[in-house]
Scaffold this active site. Structure first.
Site, PDB file in Angstrom:
ATOM      1  N   GLU A  66     -99.377 -42.387 -18.829  1.00 40.97           N
ATOM      2  CA  GLU A  66     -99.355 -41.166 -18.016  1.00 40.97           C
ATOM      3  C   GLU A  66     -99.149 -39.940 -18.881  1.00 40.97           C
ATOM      4  OE1 GLU A  66     -97.318 -38.007 -15.476  1.00 40.97           O
ATOM      5  OE2 GLU A  66     -96.702 -38.993 -17.341  1.00 40.97           O
ATOM      6  N   ASP A  70     -94.741 -45.376 -19.956  1.00 43.64           N
ATOM      7  CA  ASP A  70     -94.761 -44.796 -21.300  1.00 43.64           C
ATOM      8  C   ASP A  70     -93.838 -43.595 -21.409  1.00 43.64           C
ATOM      9  OD1 ASP A  70     -96.577 -43.326 -19.594  1.00 43.64           O
ATOM     10  OD2 ASP A  70     -97.400 -42.358 -21.389  1.00 43.64           O
TER      11      ASP A  70
END
Length: 418
Positions: A182, A87
């Site tokens: 994350e 991400d």
């Protein structure tokens, strides 16, 4: 010793392909992963791992990608995992990224064409002084680049391909883990460590070439909800207690010359307001609390509580709720018990011909939580700079050194084993 070479510019091609896929995570979403589009990249990574010849590569229902490179050594080598996240930050758009390669950088200002007001200057990016002659990759000025952490993804993928193509390089079993979310603190919420089966791990998610990090912030998050007293503004005298005003007073009471991100550095912690919303009747603020020392972290939380109580004393008809929740803890206390993990990482960097920069992270990685979950996991450089914003950049040559470090590292673990 056979060393990694970026033949055919495959590393650059991988990286550019990955950053064009929008994988921005969403802290307001309760789904796992927080955005389905993260799986778009996960599917690409799995397909490429399978093409490399890694037969067990797969993505689970939560968007985690797992893969194994089997051992080719007759030694008893610990199982080593390499981890990066898919991400990108919610702080800046990752949609429609247009990567630009500035070849043979010579120290000039880098003007991003889609917004010429965004200029990368050596004065603002001092690490550029070490990049003369290298190839710098940026976005075009309307998005972040996504080197955090797609540089790490590309480097792990490139190292995996190189190792599979060169079976003469001895190594133990290698595990690959690519995580979602994350950037919003949920990167290992659903990571299956039993399935992963690793003894030690390394996140490839650091900044400056040659850096390795064994210490992160400890982190808490706080939510403050103010319940004010609403009244018609034309008849509010002596009645209204605006939740917006109360929250504004609260934020204004936070220290400005200490305990603030803009006033702290190195090992100093902080309290930071990250978002606010509300109306006269109810308003809410989210804070992050950070320190390398757990006792100081708790003290910062008590400071926040004291400030809230002091402000609320001026608004007797209003109430509040303050919730402080643990996010992650400093990984150093775990890594100090396994000195060889850091030692071998430093040796791998040295073998790549670059100086080692052992340092602490004023932030966190998946490695913070993995370490506390029983998988010791320092952080190795990926080459990403100015992350979470439109000035983000990475050097292709730094990425090549990261790949070389990974390749060195698995060989070192094999050499040191019996």
């Amino acid at each position: 010793m056979l060393k990694y070479l970026n033949s055919g510019n495959s590393l650059q091609n991988r990286f550019i392909e990955y950053v064009k896929i929008d994988t921005q995570s969403d802290p307001a979403s309760a789904s796992i992963p927080s955005t389905a589009k993260q799986k778009d990249l996960g599917r690409v990574l799995v397909a490429q791992l399978l093409d490399i010849g890694i037969a067990d590569a797969h993505m689970d229902e939560y968007g985690y990608v797992y893969a194994t490179i089997p051992s080719n050594s007759d030694k008893n080598v610990p199982v080593i995992c390499f981890c990066s996240h898919m991400d990108t930050s919610p702080d800046c758009s990752g949609f429609g990224v247009k990567p630009i390669v500035h070849s043979n950088y010579q120290g000039q200002d880098l003007v991003l064409p889609d917004d010429p007001a965004i200029v990368l200057k050596m004065t603002g990016h001092p690490d550029l002084k070490d990049q003369i002659g290298n190839d710098i990759i940026t976005a075009s000025g309307t998005t972040l680049l996504g080197a955090d952490n797609k540089a790490g993804l590309a480097e792990i993928m490139e190292a995996a391909a190189f190792l599979v193509q060169h079976p003469g390089l001895k190594h133990g079993t290698i595990k690959i883990l690519f995580t979602p979310d994350e950037e919003i603190g949920r990167g290992v919420d659903k990571a299956d460590l039993k399935k992963l089966g690793a003894d030690f791990a390394y996140t490839i998610d650091g900044e400056t070439r040659g850096s390795i990090e064994d210490e992160t912030f400890s982190a808490d998050g706080a939510v403050l909800l103010i319940h004010g007293l609403s009244s018609h503004p034309g008849f509010a005298k002596g009645k209204m207690e605006s939740a917006i005003r109360i929250l504004g007073d609260m934020i204004s009471s936070l220290p400005k010359d200490r305990l603030a991100p803009e006033a702290t550095a190195q090992k100093e912690g902080f309290l930071h307001t990250v978002s606010v919303q509300g109306n006269v009747e109810q308003a809410e603020a989210h804070f992050i609390i950070r320190d390398f020392d757990d006792d100081l972290l708790a003290e910062h939380g008590r400071t926040l509580k004291t400030l809230v109580k002091g402000v609320m004393a001026d608004y007797p008809n209003s109430t509040y709720e303050l919730r402080i929740k643990e996010q992650y803890r400093n990984m150093k206390k775990v890594l100090d018990q396994y000195p060889q993990v850091l030692e071998y990482g430093m040796l791998a960097i040295e073998r790549a011909g670059i100086p080692v920069k052992k340092q602490s992270i004023r932030g966190g990685t998946d490695g913070s939580r993995l370490s506390l979950m029983g998988l010791p996991c320092p952080n190795i450089f990926a080459g990403e700079h100015a992350f979470h914003g439109k000035q983000e950049w990475v050097s292709l040559q730094d990425m090549e050194k990261a790949v070389e470090t990974i390749v060195n590292l698995v060989q070192i673990w094999e050499e040191k084993s019996s």
